[in-house]
Design a protein around this motif. Structure first.
Motif, PDB file in Angstrom:
ATOM      1  N   GLY A 108       0.321   2.403   3.177  1.00 15.90           N
ATOM      2  CA  GLY A 108       1.269   2.441   4.139  1.00 15.90           C
ATOM      3  C   GLY A 108       2.707   2.402   5.324  1.00 15.90           C
ATOM      4  O   GLY A 108       1.898   2.946   6.714  1.00 15.90           O
ATOM      5  N   PRO A 109       3.246   3.660   4.945  1.00 18.69           N
ATOM      6  CA  PRO A 109       4.197   4.346   5.991  1.00 18.69           C
ATOM      7  C   PRO A 109       2.775   5.167   6.338  1.00 18.69           C
ATOM      8  O   PRO A 109       3.813   5.447   7.917  1.00 18.69           O
ATOM      9  CB  PRO A 109       5.041   5.000   5.259  1.00 18.69           C
ATOM     10  N   ARG A 110       2.643   5.907   6.071  1.00 13.19           N
ATOM     11  CA  ARG A 110       1.238   7.262   7.152  1.00 13.19           C
ATOM     12  C   ARG A 110       1.350   6.163   8.138  1.00 13.19           C
ATOM     13  O   ARG A 110       0.759   6.378   8.804  1.00 13.19           O
ATOM     14  CB  ARG A 110       1.017   7.733   6.012  1.00 13.19           C
ATOM     15  N   LYS A 111       0.579   5.454   7.711  1.00 14.26           N
ATOM     16  CA  LYS A 111      -0.672   4.833   8.298  1.00 14.26           C
ATOM     17  C   LYS A 111       0.233   3.717   9.426  1.00 14.26           C
ATOM     18  O   LYS A 111      -0.096   3.960  10.871  1.00 14.26           O
ATOM     19  CB  LYS A 111      -1.471   3.563   8.391  1.00 14.26           C
TER      20      LYS A 111
ATOM     21  N   ARG B 107       0.539  -1.458   0.247  1.00 12.78           N
ATOM     22  CA  ARG B 107      -0.535   0.143  -0.076  1.00 12.78           C
ATOM     23  C   ARG B 107       0.886   1.185  -0.555  1.00 12.78           C
ATOM     24  O   ARG B 107       1.953   1.224   0.593  1.00 12.78           O
ATOM     25  CB  ARG B 107      -1.409  -0.269   1.510  1.00 12.78           C
TER      26      ARG B 107
END
Lengths: 743, 180
Positions: free
Chosen positions: A34-37, A31
């Motif tokens: 992804g890194p932000r989540k 995703r």
């Protein structure tokens, strides 16, 4: 305004996705959000802090039916930091649902269900608002209500609305009574499924900010534009005066489709007080004051010849809903089309109860309808001494059994066969209650999955910037489904740029209107609109390069055609922007479009306690082209686990005296936890659905839950010899029928 | 009136991710709300506010707790680590990276809690703390999937990324976790 549109009037023969030189579509792509989540950087609705923000806490009715006679806010208003106790006729009584821009039922003087919103306490801190909310004195005139659907089921009537023709209220053909009389094997049983809660991890939350007459609302919504339009109607404003932002949504599952009470209350309070207002529902409020999957009572009658061919398919559902609301649980949806058989009745009726609004929850219809149909098929197979897979194979229809239309694609047989091989079905327990492993009874179950594929209007803007970066903008949301990543993949493949050069911006009602996240159609509708935009951008790039678009290849930012090789940055000037759109067409009327699958599971039932453990799982699905194998498998796992919860643990318990939801939190309403879930084996079959859309993809998000619970129920029966027809299958229902402990 | 007494703000010093914050807080403010509403460290999530879902899990002096069940004023002398203290979107902690690689999340709302909980859980494993599985207690060996499932069951995920969360934690424990 719109530059390119795809209308599905005929099969879309050639998808550009098949021509990408370096495709990302179809692969396992991590995703992009992804890194932000995983770092906590993604901001969800409640995580905005406008200056001077106030905190609101909803007041709610502690009776199930009646009228407010007195509200005394004197004590609350005298408390420090409390600014207002707001009771406004615009506030909504019922939660919103998908279904246009009509306002949900407004007015909070009458009480139609326990826990209904009746006001909002606003203070300068959450703690102060919460304390004050406990000090508002409210008196009620209670009235008799209808709280027990089963007791009131004789009052059931046909639903008033077929939801745009999507939910068939009543269909029949042939003569079911004669078929029942002539059938050589007959199953006639009654099943009950309970109310359920979506239980998304993020509670509903809104931050309302008025600035220069325009309302900005940070909210947790699956369809920001539906929320905006309903809120506009509620507030008496033009939609253009409201902007709803939902770039990150902490799960939805159907529970965040229409505008919810906290958004309306926040908007009214912020307007009245001239300061931003944040209203976050407590978990108890989410359980009591949003929506639920309604309970059902389902009668199913199947009849077959001695050779296992169905002659009778009858499925009658009673469900419950608030007076005046149109949604009903369409439990017979998959029954219309899953199996052949000439004599058929599918019917739905609704009991009007004073219980929280019934709404869509992940696979409305199939999720609870397949529990009964697929368990009944298991019972019929036993009555016929047939392998349950063989029974299904013998009743595979060549075309839609109730309508004169072909299937756009249908791989149920392949799913069953390949799943059986993958799971080791031939080594299953064939004698119910006879396979033991110490204290544990072991059983195996199978069930089919089916979920209708929808298509609707959606718009996306795609821009190639002067620096060659691509920006995709749409009001569409990513509720965990993978939208950010899938749209980036489509743009990257069709425009020939690296994935990292694509930025996707979602969840802003100021951007082009999408179909929203719901009904498993988000990826295919927004993806197809993006496809249209990218196809038009390709044509414009080709024209700028003096090439024929059919001869053009786009890779790594370079356009090549015979005799031509140009960086796209040379072709776009200061930037090139196109808006793409989709609209449904004849293909939706001419073909039945459905995703299919087959679930196989092993359960272990403790012979002493009746505890059920799911120990092994395989599901095989066919849902057209899989856009991102990684996110698709995650959604499939999520659906299966939703089904495990529905089969074994999830049940909203209503107090029959008031309709109150007794188990209104995550400690008492049991969604599956880590320890409940084994490794889940998922396979997607190669499939292309040319009828569905230019992507050749069908919906994935709800497919996993469809039939999953029936596979468990069948496995539990296979393990124990006990057939439980009241979901969830808890140990108290198994214990009386378990085999004797001593071996 | 008890709420009026509680309402008079208390001076609180919180040390979060190595940074000291001097705050004046209503005594009723939970550690979770102090982090989210007062420090705007919103990586820590509120899912239930009752200790039932685990979304608010943070590390206090290395131990995992549900920050919704703890008042901020109780943590004057403690070192608090939140998801923001593990890594950033541009420089992920190896466990965060494993969650991305294995797709150990969907909506992302329980994810911070899962990750913080896993860090704390692996610390408990290394110290030999027993679990309900009992016979696995003892930390010399690598943790297995069954122990991870058992020990992570306080962290709910409605999207049900469970099998992939377990994979991510197992991957991290085997490949990266030895020195953390």
């Amino acid at each position: 305004m719109m530059d390119a549109s795809v209308k599905m009037d005929a099969p879309f023969e050639h998808s550009l996705l098949d021509e990408s030189p370096m495709p990302t579509i179809g692969r396992e792509i991590a995703r992009i959000d992804g890194p932000r989540k995983v770092s906590g950087a993604a901001r969800y609705a409640a995580e905005h802090f406008p200056e001077e923000v106030l905190h609101g806490v909803l007041l709610r009715a502690p009776v199930g039916c009646g009228r407010i006679s007195l509200v005394d806010a004197t004590a609350a208003l005298a408390m420090p930091g409390v600014l207002a106790v707001i009771r406004d006729e615009r506030m909504i009584r019922n939660a919103g649902d998908f279904g246009g821009d009509a306002a949900p039922v407004q007015g909070v003087e009458e009480v139609a269900y326990f826990g209904q919103p009746i006001g909002l306490v606003v203070a300068d801190s959450l703690e102060r608002a919460r304390a004050a909310s406990l000090c508002v004195r409210v008196s009620f005139e209670s009235q008799p209500g209808v709280f027990d659907m089963m007791a009131a089921r004789d009052s059931a009537l046909p639903p008033t609305d077929d939801i745009f023709g999507l939910f068939l209220i009543h269909t029949e053909q042939g003569d079911v009574e004669r078929a029942a009389g002539e059938a050589q094997a007959l199953v006639d049983t009654v099943w009950e499924t309970p109310s359920q809660n979506h239980a998304a991890m993020e509670p509903h939350a809104s931050v309302a900010i008025w600035k220069e007459g325009r309302l900005t609302l940070h909210g947790s919504y699956q369809s920001p534009v539906v929320t905006r339009d309903q809120l506009a109607t509620v507030m008496g404003l033009p939609p253009s005066q409201i902007r709803v932002l939902s770039p990150f949504v902490g799960g939805g599952f159907g529970g965040k489709l229409g505008v919810m009470p906290e958004a309306v209350a926040a908007a009214i309070a912020a307007q009245q007080l001239g300061r931003p207002v944040k209203v976050v529902m407590t978990r108890q409020q989410v359980f009591e004051t949003t929506g639920r999957r309604p309970m059902t009572r389902q009668r199913i009658r199947l009849g077959a010849n001695s050779d296992g061919r169905l002659t009778l398919v009858q499925h009658e559902t009673i469900t419950d809903q608030l007076e005046g609301e149109v949604f009903f649980e369409p439990a017979g949806l998959a029954t219309h089309l899953l199996y052949a058989g000439e004599n058929r009745v599918v019917d739905h009726k609704v009991v009007r109860t004073n219980k929280q609004l019934a709404v869509s929850m992940r696979a409305p219809g199939e999720a609870v309808g397949l529990l009964t149909l697929e368990c009944a098929m298991d019972e019929l197979a036993e009555a016929l001494s047939l392998d349950p897979i063989e029974l299904r194979l013998r009743n595979e229809p060549k075309s839609h059994p109730e309508m004169d239309m072909p299937f756009s694609s249908r791989a149920l047989v392949d799913c069953l066969r390949q799943g059986a091989a993958r799971f080791g079905w031939e080594r299953r327990n064939t004698s119910p209650g006879q396979m033991r492993d110490g204290d544990w009874l072991v059983g195996h179950g199978v069930a089919a999955a089916a979920r209708g594929n929808l298509f609707g209007p959606s718009r996306v803007r795609a821009t190639i910037q002067g620096d060659g970066r691509v920006v995709v903008e749409t009001e569409m949301t990513d509720i965990g489904t993978g939208t950010y990543t899938i749209l980036a993949q489509i743009a990257a493949d069709l425009l020939g740029v690296p994935l990292k050069q694509v930025e996707v911006r979602l969840g802003d009602t100021d951007d082009p209107r999408s179909a929203g996240s719901g009904g498993s159609w988000g990826a295919t509708t927004s993806g197809s609109a993006l496809y249209a935009a990218c196809a038009e951008l390709r044509a414009r790039l080709a024209a700028a390069a003096g090439a024929c678009v059919d001869a053009v290849t786009l890779t790594d930012g370079i356009l090549t055609a015979p005799g031509i090789s140009r960086p796209i940055t040379e072709l776009v000037g200061n930037g090139l922007s196109v808006e793409g759109a989709t609209e449904p067409g004849e293909s939706n009327r001419r073909f039945n479009q459905t995703s299919y699958g087959a679930h196989f599971c092993e359960v272990r039932v403790n012979a002493v306690t009746g505890e059920v453990r799911v120990s092994r799982w395989t599901s095989v699905f066919a849902a057209g082209r899989i856009l991102n194998l990684q996110t698709a498998i995650s959604q499939a796992i999520g659906g299966v686990v939703f089904g495990i919860g529905g089969a074994l643990t999830e049940e909203l318990v209503h107090d029959p005296r008031t309709g109150k939801i007794v188990n209104r939190d995550l400690g008492e309403y049991h969604v599956p936890a880590h320890a409940d879930i084994p490794a889940i084996d998922i396979q997607f079959l190669e499939e292309r659905d040319l009828v569905a859309n230019p992507l050749h993809a069908k919906g994935v998000g709800e497919l996993g839950v469809c039939g999953a619970g029936a596979a468990i129920a069948n496995a539990v029966y296979n393990a124990t010899g006990v057939r439980v027809r009241q979901f969830p299958i808890t140990l108290d229902k198994l214990l009386p029928g378990l085999p004797a402990i001593a071996e | 009136m008890s709420w009026i007494e509680a309402d008079s703000g208390a001076a609180v010093t919180l040390s979060v991710n190595g940074t000291r914050h001097d705050l004046k807080l209503d005594a009723r403010v939970t550690l979770l709300d102090a982090l989210r509403e007062h420090l705007q460290l919103t990586g820590t999530k509120k899912g239930c506010d009752h200790g039932q879902c685990g979304a608010c899990t943070v590390l206090v002096d290395g131990r995992r707790i549900n920050s919704c069940l703890s008042l901020a004023v109780m943590h004057q002398a403690d070192e608090i680590t939140t998801i923001e203290g593990l890594g950033t979107a541009h420089k992920l902690h190896p466990l965060q990276a494993a969650f991305v690689a294995k797709d150990g999340f969907q909506c992302g709302y329980c994810t911070s809690g899962q990750i913080c909980s896993a860090i704390g859980m692996l610390g408990e494993w290394r110290k030999g703390w027993p679990s309900h599985l009992g016979d696995h207690a003892g930390a010399a060996s690598a943790i297995d999937a069954a122990e991870i499932r058992e020990r992570m069951s306080g962290n709910l995920c409605r999207c049900a990324a469970y099998p992939r969360i377990v994979e991510a934690i197992e991957h991290y424990a085997i490949h990266e976790g030895a020195d953390t």
